[in-house]
Design a protein around this motif. Structure first.
Motif, PDB file in Angstrom:
ATOM      1  N   LEU A  89       0.890  -1.194  -0.092  1.00  0.00           N
ATOM      2  CA  LEU A  89       0.032   0.029  -0.038  1.00  0.00           C
ATOM      3  C   LEU A  89       0.942   1.468  -0.135  1.00  0.00           C
ATOM      4  O   LEU A  89       1.679   1.353   0.835  1.00  0.00           O
ATOM      5  CB  LEU A  89      -0.832   0.121   1.286  1.00  0.00           C
ATOM      6  N   GLU A  90       0.882   2.222  -1.063  1.00  0.00           N
ATOM      7  CA  GLU A  90       1.627   3.403  -1.213  1.00  0.00           C
ATOM      8  C   GLU A  90       1.497   4.288   0.230  1.00  0.00           C
ATOM      9  O   GLU A  90       2.317   4.822   0.324  1.00  0.00           O
ATOM     10  CB  GLU A  90       1.135   3.958  -2.548  1.00  0.00           C
ATOM     11  N   THR A  91       0.249   4.366   0.632  1.00  0.00           N
ATOM     12  CA  THR A  91       0.133   5.460   1.763  1.00  0.00           C
ATOM     13  C   THR A  91       0.445   4.952   3.046  1.00  0.00           C
ATOM     14  O   THR A  91       0.785   5.636   4.052  1.00  0.00           O
ATOM     15  CB  THR A  91      -1.378   5.707   1.920  1.00  0.00           C
ATOM     16  N   LEU A  92       0.720   3.618   3.126  1.00  0.00           N
ATOM     17  CA  LEU A  92       0.967   3.005   4.308  1.00  0.00           C
ATOM     18  C   LEU A  92       2.551   3.352   5.026  1.00  0.00           C
ATOM     19  O   LEU A  92       3.255   3.375   4.410  1.00  0.00           O
ATOM     20  CB  LEU A  92       0.942   1.458   4.335  1.00  0.00           C
ATOM     21  N   GLN A  93       2.448   3.904   6.132  1.00  0.00           N
ATOM     22  CA  GLN A  93       3.754   4.586   6.796  1.00  0.00           C
ATOM     23  C   GLN A  93       4.341   3.336   7.851  1.00  0.00           C
ATOM     24  O   GLN A  93       5.511   3.279   7.929  1.00  0.00           O
ATOM     25  CB  GLN A  93       3.496   5.945   7.419  1.00  0.00           C
ATOM     26  N   HIS A  94       3.452   2.593   8.628  1.00  0.00           N
ATOM     27  CA  HIS A  94       4.002   1.716   9.498  1.00  0.00           C
ATOM     28  C   HIS A  94       2.888   0.461   9.213  1.00  0.00           C
ATOM     29  O   HIS A  94       1.765   0.540   9.262  1.00  0.00           O
ATOM     30  CB  HIS A  94       3.750   2.253  10.939  1.00  0.00           C
ATOM     31  N   TYR A  95       3.493  -0.750   9.675  1.00  0.00           N
ATOM     32  CA  TYR A  95       2.781  -1.964  10.106  1.00  0.00           C
ATOM     33  C   TYR A  95       3.282  -2.639  11.231  1.00  0.00           C
ATOM     34  O   TYR A  95       4.232  -2.707  11.527  1.00  0.00           O
ATOM     35  CB  TYR A  95       2.740  -3.105   8.804  1.00  0.00           C
ATOM     36  N   LEU A  96       2.291  -2.812  12.146  1.00  0.00           N
ATOM     37  CA  LEU A  96       2.741  -3.465  13.654  1.00  0.00           C
ATOM     38  C   LEU A  96       2.099  -4.522  13.720  1.00  0.00           C
ATOM     39  O   LEU A  96       0.812  -4.762  13.646  1.00  0.00           O
ATOM     40  CB  LEU A  96       2.397  -2.400  14.660  1.00  0.00           C
ATOM     41  N   THR A  97       2.669  -5.672  14.290  1.00  0.00           N
ATOM     42  CA  THR A  97       1.953  -6.582  14.846  1.00  0.00           C
ATOM     43  C   THR A  97       2.414  -7.183  16.248  1.00  0.00           C
ATOM     44  O   THR A  97       3.577  -6.672  16.790  1.00  0.00           O
ATOM     45  CB  THR A  97       2.555  -8.192  14.219  1.00  0.00           C
ATOM     46  N   LEU A  98       1.526  -7.387  17.117  1.00  0.00           N
ATOM     47  CA  LEU A  98       1.578  -7.466  18.779  1.00  0.00           C
ATOM     48  C   LEU A  98       1.415  -9.042  19.013  1.00  0.00           C
ATOM     49  O   LEU A  98       0.374  -9.642  18.550  1.00  0.00           O
ATOM     50  CB  LEU A  98       0.513  -6.617  19.115  1.00  0.00           C
ATOM     51  N   SER A  99       2.398  -9.652  19.900  1.00  0.00           N
ATOM     52  CA  SER A  99       2.188 -10.824  20.401  1.00  0.00           C
ATOM     53  C   SER A  99       1.022 -10.604  21.476  1.00  0.00           C
ATOM     54  O   SER A  99       1.148  -9.816  22.234  1.00  0.00           O
ATOM     55  CB  SER A  99       3.521 -11.275  20.926  1.00  0.00           C
ATOM     56  N   GLN A 100       0.289 -11.706  21.619  1.00  0.00           N
ATOM     57  CA  GLN A 100      -0.441 -11.474  22.693  1.00  0.00           C
ATOM     58  C   GLN A 100      -0.209 -12.325  23.969  1.00  0.00           C
ATOM     59  O   GLN A 100      -0.757 -12.316  25.113  1.00  0.00           O
ATOM     60  CB  GLN A 100      -2.027 -11.753  22.348  1.00  0.00           C
ATOM     61  N   ASP A 101       0.939 -13.044  23.842  1.00  0.00           N
ATOM     62  CA  ASP A 101       1.541 -13.904  24.871  1.00  0.00           C
ATOM     63  C   ASP A 101       2.655 -13.538  25.566  1.00  0.00           C
ATOM     64  O   ASP A 101       3.053 -14.211  26.696  1.00  0.00           O
ATOM     65  CB  ASP A 101       1.870 -15.404  24.113  1.00  0.00           C
ATOM     66  N   VAL A 149       6.445  -6.563  19.898  1.00  0.00           N
ATOM     67  CA  VAL A 149       6.137  -6.236  18.694  1.00  0.00           C
ATOM     68  C   VAL A 149       7.048  -6.049  17.547  1.00  0.00           C
ATOM     69  O   VAL A 149       8.291  -6.185  18.117  1.00  0.00           O
ATOM     70  CB  VAL A 149       5.298  -4.834  18.984  1.00  0.00           C
ATOM     71  N   TRP A 150       6.393  -6.205  16.411  1.00  0.00           N
ATOM     72  CA  TRP A 150       7.280  -6.033  15.341  1.00  0.00           C
ATOM     73  C   TRP A 150       6.571  -4.992  14.462  1.00  0.00           C
ATOM     74  O   TRP A 150       5.599  -4.846  14.304  1.00  0.00           O
ATOM     75  CB  TRP A 150       7.116  -7.369  14.577  1.00  0.00           C
ATOM     76  N   LEU A 151       7.768  -4.039  14.236  1.00  0.00           N
ATOM     77  CA  LEU A 151       7.219  -2.772  13.562  1.00  0.00           C
ATOM     78  C   LEU A 151       8.120  -2.501  12.546  1.00  0.00           C
ATOM     79  O   LEU A 151       9.149  -2.665  12.447  1.00  0.00           O
ATOM     80  CB  LEU A 151       7.665  -1.629  14.425  1.00  0.00           C
ATOM     81  N   TRP A 152       7.080  -2.528  11.158  1.00  0.00           N
ATOM     82  CA  TRP A 152       7.895  -2.344   9.790  1.00  0.00           C
ATOM     83  C   TRP A 152       7.569  -0.818   9.685  1.00  0.00           C
ATOM     84  O   TRP A 152       6.444  -0.379  10.008  1.00  0.00           O
ATOM     85  CB  TRP A 152       7.144  -2.963   8.703  1.00  0.00           C
ATOM     86  N   SER A 153       8.658  -0.203   9.277  1.00  0.00           N
ATOM     87  CA  SER A 153       8.527   1.418   8.955  1.00  0.00           C
ATOM     88  C   SER A 153       9.229   1.632   7.681  1.00  0.00           C
ATOM     89  O   SER A 153      10.115   1.217   7.306  1.00  0.00           O
ATOM     90  CB  SER A 153       9.156   2.259  10.007  1.00  0.00           C
ATOM     91  N   ARG A 154       8.940   2.926   7.225  1.00  0.00           N
ATOM     92  CA  ARG A 154       9.515   3.265   5.881  1.00  0.00           C
ATOM     93  C   ARG A 154      10.562   4.194   6.285  1.00  0.00           C
ATOM     94  O   ARG A 154      10.350   4.971   7.074  1.00  0.00           O
ATOM     95  CB  ARG A 154       8.444   3.852   4.786  1.00  0.00           C
ATOM     96  N   ASP A 155      11.552   4.173   5.284  1.00  0.00           N
ATOM     97  CA  ASP A 155      12.858   5.115   5.549  1.00  0.00           C
ATOM     98  C   ASP A 155      12.366   6.315   4.844  1.00  0.00           C
ATOM     99  O   ASP A 155      11.411   6.496   4.223  1.00  0.00           O
ATOM    100  CB  ASP A 155      14.053   4.409   5.279  1.00  0.00           C
ATOM    101  N   ASP A 156      13.491   7.296   4.968  1.00  0.00           N
ATOM    102  CA  ASP A 156      13.218   8.718   4.204  1.00  0.00           C
ATOM    103  C   ASP A 156      13.040   8.675   2.954  1.00  0.00           C
ATOM    104  O   ASP A 156      12.560   9.425   2.168  1.00  0.00           O
ATOM    105  CB  ASP A 156      14.340   9.500   4.493  1.00  0.00           C
ATOM    106  N   ARG A 157      13.432   7.356   2.168  1.00  0.00           N
ATOM    107  CA  ARG A 157      13.402   7.318   0.869  1.00  0.00           C
ATOM    108  C   ARG A 157      12.125   6.362   0.412  1.00  0.00           C
ATOM    109  O   ARG A 157      11.688   5.857  -0.783  1.00  0.00           O
ATOM    110  CB  ARG A 157      14.492   6.370  -0.131  1.00  0.00           C
ATOM    111  N   ARG A 158      11.129   6.101   1.577  1.00  0.00           N
ATOM    112  CA  ARG A 158       9.923   5.387   1.552  1.00  0.00           C
ATOM    113  C   ARG A 158      10.123   4.032   0.959  1.00  0.00           C
ATOM    114  O   ARG A 158       9.250   3.463   0.656  1.00  0.00           O
ATOM    115  CB  ARG A 158       8.940   6.053   0.575  1.00  0.00           C
ATOM    116  N   GLN A 159      11.127   3.663   1.470  1.00  0.00           N
ATOM    117  CA  GLN A 159      11.629   2.122   1.242  1.00  0.00           C
ATOM    118  C   GLN A 159      11.369   1.410   2.699  1.00  0.00           C
ATOM    119  O   GLN A 159      11.665   1.853   3.720  1.00  0.00           O
ATOM    120  CB  GLN A 159      13.111   1.868   0.900  1.00  0.00           C
TER     121      GLN A 159
END
Length: 187
Positions: free
Chosen positions: A126-138, A142-152
């Motif tokens: 998704l072009e607009t997405l800046q962050h994707y977070l997954t959370l363990s419930q156990d 958490v795992w955080l995916w983020s874009r860098d300054d070049r949007r990678q």
């Protein structure tokens, strides 16, 4: 007379077909996929607390912060993330967004492979997405995916204590993991 309803073949058909139906489902790769409708207390608590932390910082005048009932058009399908942030939109009758800024999923044994696999790939495309977070419930993790300054997309950051910092449209947003998980893990 027995009338069979035709399953949808596009995201638009799915959204119309799914509206008002009981249960939970997503539309993935041209197929209707039944989803878990009962979640654990931990899952519910984590998603609710995360949504409250985010809403208190981003402001509801400029952003919509919500839970799993509103869809995201991802690829050719429709997903329903546990928590989402999008820029405030005027279409109050929309059933899904094309432009989320942040998406989060609370991991469950039945969804873990998808949350790290195909769902992650759909979200990260998704072009607009800046962050994707997954959370363990156990455990506190958490795992955080983020874009860098070049949007990678950078490799996911794994965080097990303290705070996670997001930037939504350049504005820093802090997720306090201690407050998020307080009283949940170990119970």
């Amino acid at each position: 007379m027995n009338i069979q309803s035709r399953h949808p073949t596009t995201a638009d058909e799915f959204l119309r077909w799914n509206e008002g139906r009981e249960g939970k489902r997503e539309f993935v790769r041209g197929r209707v996929v039944e989803m878990m409708i009962n979640v654990t207390r931990r899952h519910w608590q984590l998603a609710s607390r995360l949504m409250l932390q985010l809403a208190s910082q981003v402001g509801v005048e400029q952003y919509n912060v919500g839970a799993a009932e509103f869809g995201v058009r991802a690829g050719e399908g429709v997903r329903f993330p546990d928590v989402m942030i999008e820029t405030f939109s005027g279409d109050g009758k929309a059933l899904a967004t094309n432009s989320p800024l942040f998406l989060a999923e609370v991991l469950s044994p039945s969804t873990m492979a998808d949350d790290f696999g195909q769902k992650a790939r759909d979200y990260l495309a998704l072009e607009t997405l800046q962050h994707y977070l997954t959370l363990s419930q156990d455990e506190v993790r958490v795992w955080l995916w983020s874009r860098d300054d070049r949007r990678q997309w950078m490799a996911p950051e794994i965080v097990e204590s303290g705070q996670v910092t997001l930037r939504i449209d350049g504005k820093p947003i802090l997720i306090d993991l201690d407050a998020l998980y307080r009283g949940i893990v170990g119970n």
